[in-house]
Motif scaffolding. Structure first.
Motif, PDB file in Angstrom:
ATOM      1  N   ARG A  59       4.729   1.542  -8.158  1.00  0.00           N
ATOM      2  CA  ARG A  59       5.755   0.698  -8.791  1.00  0.00           C
ATOM      3  C   ARG A  59       5.176  -0.636  -9.244  1.00  0.00           C
ATOM      4  NH1 ARG A  59      10.697   2.874  -8.282  1.00  0.00           N
ATOM      5  NH2 ARG A  59      11.194   4.195  -6.471  1.00  0.00           N
ATOM      6  N   ARG A  60       4.022  -1.020  -8.709  1.00  0.00           N
ATOM      7  CA  ARG A  60       3.436  -2.326  -8.999  1.00  0.00           C
ATOM      8  C   ARG A  60       2.082  -2.163  -9.668  1.00  0.00           C
ATOM      9  NH1 ARG A  60       7.599  -5.881  -8.471  1.00  0.00           N
ATOM     10  NH2 ARG A  60       8.891  -5.214  -6.701  1.00  0.00           N
ATOM     11  N   PRO A  61       1.949  -2.496 -10.954  1.00  0.00           N
ATOM     12  CA  PRO A  61       0.646  -2.409 -11.627  1.00  0.00           C
ATOM     13  C   PRO A  61      -0.404  -3.237 -10.884  1.00  0.00           C
ATOM     14  CG  PRO A  61       2.401  -2.796 -13.218  1.00  0.00           C
ATOM     15  CD  PRO A  61       3.022  -2.945 -11.858  1.00  0.00           C
ATOM     16  N   GLY A  62      -1.615  -2.739 -10.859  1.00  0.00           N
ATOM     17  CA  GLY A  62      -2.702  -3.476 -10.224  1.00  0.00           C
ATOM     18  C   GLY A  62      -2.850  -3.206  -8.745  1.00  0.00           C
ATOM     19  N   ARG A  63      -2.132  -2.184  -8.235  1.00  0.00           N
ATOM     20  CA  ARG A  63      -2.255  -1.845  -6.811  1.00  0.00           C
ATOM     21  C   ARG A  63      -3.099  -0.592  -6.614  1.00  0.00           C
ATOM     22  NH1 ARG A  63       0.617  -6.294  -8.048  1.00  0.00           N
ATOM     23  NH2 ARG A  63       1.593  -7.234  -6.208  1.00  0.00           N
ATOM     24  N   GLY A  64      -4.061  -0.381  -7.523  1.00  0.00           N
ATOM     25  CA  GLY A  64      -5.013   0.704  -7.344  1.00  0.00           C
ATOM     26  C   GLY A  64      -6.111   0.277  -6.393  1.00  0.00           C
ATOM     27  N   ILE A  65      -7.222   1.011  -6.375  1.00  0.00           N
ATOM     28  CA  ILE A  65      -8.328   0.667  -5.479  1.00  0.00           C
ATOM     29  C   ILE A  65      -8.836  -0.721  -5.836  1.00  0.00           C
ATOM     30  CG2 ILE A  65     -10.615   1.312  -4.660  1.00  0.00           C
ATOM     31  CD1 ILE A  65      -9.962   4.199  -5.425  1.00  0.00           C
ATOM     32  N   ALA A  66      -8.768  -1.642  -4.904  1.00  0.00           N
ATOM     33  CA  ALA A  66      -9.064  -3.043  -5.176  1.00  0.00           C
ATOM     34  C   ALA A  66     -10.563  -3.324  -5.115  1.00  0.00           C
ATOM     35  CB  ALA A  66      -8.342  -3.933  -4.163  1.00  0.00           C
ATOM     36  N   PRO A  67     -11.078  -4.157  -6.023  1.00  0.00           N
ATOM     37  CA  PRO A  67     -12.455  -4.621  -5.874  1.00  0.00           C
ATOM     38  C   PRO A  67     -12.582  -5.519  -4.653  1.00  0.00           C
ATOM     39  CG  PRO A  67     -11.349  -5.798  -7.652  1.00  0.00           C
ATOM     40  CD  PRO A  67     -10.413  -4.714  -7.208  1.00  0.00           C
ATOM     41  N   GLY A  68     -13.785  -5.769  -4.254  1.00  0.00           N
ATOM     42  CA  GLY A  68     -13.999  -6.542  -3.031  1.00  0.00           C
ATOM     43  C   GLY A  68     -13.650  -8.004  -3.135  1.00  0.00           C
ATOM     44  N   ASP A  69     -13.429  -8.503  -4.356  1.00  0.00           N
ATOM     45  CA  ASP A  69     -13.086  -9.921  -4.528  1.00  0.00           C
ATOM     46  C   ASP A  69     -11.681 -10.096  -5.094  1.00  0.00           C
ATOM     47  OD1 ASP A  69     -13.593  -8.916  -7.040  1.00  0.00           O
ATOM     48  OD2 ASP A  69     -14.927 -10.547  -7.673  1.00  0.00           O
ATOM     49  N   ALA A  70     -10.813  -9.117  -4.883  1.00  0.00           N
ATOM     50  CA  ALA A  70      -9.444  -9.184  -5.395  1.00  0.00           C
ATOM     51  C   ALA A  70      -8.626 -10.233  -4.661  1.00  0.00           C
ATOM     52  CB  ALA A  70      -8.769  -7.823  -5.258  1.00  0.00           C
ATOM     53  N   ALA A  71      -7.647 -10.792  -5.361  1.00  0.00           N
ATOM     54  CA  ALA A  71      -6.671 -11.682  -4.722  1.00  0.00           C
ATOM     55  C   ALA A  71      -5.704 -10.838  -3.894  1.00  0.00           C
ATOM     56  CB  ALA A  71      -5.913 -12.459  -5.791  1.00  0.00           C
ATOM     57  N   LEU A  72      -4.959 -11.487  -2.999  1.00  0.00           N
ATOM     58  CA  LEU A  72      -3.992 -10.784  -2.164  1.00  0.00           C
ATOM     59  C   LEU A  72      -3.006 -10.015  -3.038  1.00  0.00           C
ATOM     60  CD1 LEU A  72      -2.819 -10.291   0.702  1.00  0.00           C
ATOM     61  CD2 LEU A  72      -1.370 -12.295   0.316  1.00  0.00           C
ATOM     62  N   LEU A  73      -2.817  -8.736  -2.723  1.00  0.00           N
ATOM     63  CA  LEU A  73      -1.965  -7.864  -3.535  1.00  0.00           C
ATOM     64  C   LEU A  73      -0.521  -7.820  -3.070  1.00  0.00           C
ATOM     65  CD1 LEU A  73      -4.365  -4.796  -3.988  1.00  0.00           C
ATOM     66  CD2 LEU A  73      -3.994  -6.715  -5.540  1.00  0.00           C
ATOM     67  N   ILE A  74      -0.232  -8.384  -1.912  1.00  0.00           N
ATOM     68  CA  ILE A  74       1.129  -8.342  -1.368  1.00  0.00           C
ATOM     69  C   ILE A  74       1.793  -9.703  -1.555  1.00  0.00           C
ATOM     70  CG2 ILE A  74       2.504  -8.034   0.731  1.00  0.00           C
ATOM     71  CD1 ILE A  74       0.386  -6.116   1.739  1.00  0.00           C
ATOM     72  N   ASP A  75       2.958  -9.692  -2.147  1.00  0.00           N
ATOM     73  CA  ASP A  75       3.722 -10.917  -2.361  1.00  0.00           C
ATOM     74  C   ASP A  75       4.093 -11.532  -1.012  1.00  0.00           C
ATOM     75  OD1 ASP A  75       5.655 -12.841  -2.939  1.00  0.00           O
ATOM     76  OD2 ASP A  75       6.578 -11.656  -4.521  1.00  0.00           O
ATOM     77  N   THR A  76       3.777 -12.796  -0.826  1.00  0.00           N
ATOM     78  CA  THR A  76       4.038 -13.446   0.458  1.00  0.00           C
ATOM     79  C   THR A  76       5.516 -13.688   0.716  1.00  0.00           C
ATOM     80  OG1 THR A  76       3.707 -15.627  -0.552  1.00  0.00           O
ATOM     81  CG2 THR A  76       1.787 -14.592   0.475  1.00  0.00           C
TER      82      THR A  76
END
Length: 514
Positions: free
Chosen positions: A97-114
């Motif tokens: 449901r959320r674009p950009g929640r595929g396999i994350a690179p090692g330097d990705a920003a936090l993917l979960i909304d705080t």
């Protein structure tokens, strides 16, 4: 007010298991305040454990867990890859449901909304101490990624955990350091870390340039910066004092997990123990190296089993085992060669990591998401085997129901309160489950039937030798009669294809599935 009552009634009806929107005094077991230890294995297949039929591996501690609790045969991760499964487990929302929640690179920003309700925040609201130890792979820091040399936030502490000790992404990705709460562990001033996933930084050798320096060689990819004799994905330099030693990772994580349990033994706690063992690079401690007869992949499964035993012994020593729910499951299905030459294929023998299921990690077939799932709570969880349809996305609402925490109607949009099934009180499962393959294709399981939507793409991922499940025509399987998904019945049952395709489209188009 009438609209609110109608909404709650509808939610209860759709879930089939009631609603988690209860007051604490309404929860039948909330007064007992059980501790919860969630052991999340990485790339552990349906056929990798003795209690699931593995004949070549002896997994004493995990098998004992299953014998003393409930072993599920139709439990699913939400995705056939790690980052989406972890996102769904912690948020109660399908990651697709959320674009950009595929396999994350090692330097990705936090993917979960705080700002959203999460599994740890539910426990926190119920008065629990919450901790995560192990693999994270959900990004850290603000947009643009983390500052490895400063305060690394937002992260787990901003979404409901009181304590965190992390492998930031995966063992095959840089930076190869641990992060405790908001800081890299052991980082020395004057030796700053630099990380880049697009171009080389610093002068550290790479596996591509200097294969003679490697103790584990890549089979595909994984040929960039060398750390501890193993080349990784991505480039890094600096932070030498903070670098981990792969052989000791399991010991380090178990030690931190046991310390968290000890510190919080006088209050209810939730521990998310996220192991790394089976994920590449597979470099077992010398205690386990060569012990399985199946090569490093088999050895690290024995290492996982040891880790489970260590946590169980800690609970026993502190007198906590009787009042602790222990769950063991995996983030996705198995893969044998996932980028390193570790003899996993050559020494596989007749062991079948996927059991009788088809596919594996990355795949739309069942072995991509159907994973081991074991629950133990002495005197509360009925012992035995359950074929209830269950998804890890359900843990949030189920534990909200257990602890009596109210959740908003917009929280955890795909999470059902499956507490009765989780405790083995019923074998009625969720009404349906959506599975996500690595290529983005979605499948839907309802009852005995599974529908895989048409999807263009390769049918076999050659590098890992796994069927993707991609096909240009719809696929329909009767999982009761054909659990190995060998016979596509779509042409024989067009009405069932139409029904399940319509339901999948409805779930995809809607804001929630409950």
């Amino acid at each position: 007010m009438n609209q609110l009552i109608n909404l709650l009634a509808l939610t209860a009806l759709l879930s089939g298991c009631g609603t988690a929107n209860k007051n604490k005094e309404d929860s039948p077991v909330s007064a007992e305040r059980p501790n919860v230890v969630l052991i999340y294995a990485d790339d552990l297949g349906y056929g990798d454990l003795g209690c699931y039929g593995a004949g070549h591996l002896t997994t004493h501690h995990i098998d004992a867990l299953a014998a003393e609790g409930m072993r599920f045969t139709r439990a699913h991760a939400s995705s056939a890859t790690c980052t989406p499964s972890r996102y769904s487990l912690l948020t109660g929302e399908y990651a697709w449901r959320r674009p950009g929640r595929g396999i994350a690179p090692g330097d990705a920003a936090l993917l979960i909304d705080t700002g959203i309700t999460t599994l740890p925040s539910v426990f926190q609201e119920a008065g629990y101490a919450t901790g995560v130890v192990g693999k994270w792979h959900l990004g850290l820091g603000p947009e643009g990624g983390p500052d490895w040399n400063g305060e690394i936030r937002p992260g787990p502490l901003e979404i409901g955990f009181n304590y965190s000790f992390l492998i930031p992404a995966t063992g095959d990705r840089v930076p190869c350091v641990f992060v405790e709460n908001h800081r890299v562990v052991g980082l020395e001033e004057g030796d700053p870390i630099q990380v880049n996933y697009k171009k080389k930084v610093g002068d550290w050798p790479t596996g591509k340039e200097h294969p003679e320096l490697l103790k584990v060689h890549p089979s595909h990819g994984h040929n960039q910066t060398i750390v501890n004799g193993i080349s990784r994905i991505g480039y890094m330099t600096g932070g030498k004092a903070a670098l981990w030693t792969d052989e000791n990772i399991a010991d380090t994580l178990v030690k931190r997990a046991k310390e968290f349990i000890s510190r919080n033994q006088d209050k209810p706690f939730f521990l998310f123990f996220s192991t790394h063992d089976i994920h590449v690079p597979r470099v077992p401690h010398e205690r386990f190296a060569g012990k399985s007869g199946l090569g490093p992949r088999g050895d690290v499964i024995l290492q996982l089993d040891w880790a489970v035993g260590e946590l169980m012994q800690q609970l026993d020593r502190l007198g906590l085992a009787e009042n602790t729910i222990v769950i063991l499951t995996s983030d996705n299905g198995p893969v044998v060669d996932d980028g390193y030459q570790d003899q996993a294929v050559e020494l596989l023998s007749t062991h079948q990591p996927s059991g009788w299921l088809r596919g594996g990690k990355y795949s739309a077939f069942e072995a991509g998401t159907r994973v081991p799932f074991i629950v133990r709570w002495p005197g509360k969880v009925n012992r035995g085997v359950s074929d209830a349809l269950f998804s890890q996305v359900d843990l949030l609402e189920s534990f909200a129901g257990l602890t009596g925490v109210k959740t908003d109607s917009l929280d955890a949009p795909d999470s059902f309160n499956m507490l009765d099934a989780l405790l083995g009180k019923t074998k009625d499962g969720r009404p349906h489950v959506v599975e996500q393959a690595a290529n983005g294709a979605l499948s839907l399981v309802k009852g005995d039937w599974k529908y895989i939507e048409p999807h263009k793409g390769v049918k076999v991922m050659q590098k890992v030798n796994i069927e993707t499940g991609a096909a240009t025509e719809p696929q329909l399987y009767n999982l009761e009669e054909d659990p190995g998904e060998k016979e596509n019945l779509a042409a024989n049952h067009p009405e069932k294809v139409k029904e399940l395709a319509s339901l999948l489209q409805s779930v995809r188009a809607g804001e929630n599935s409950r």
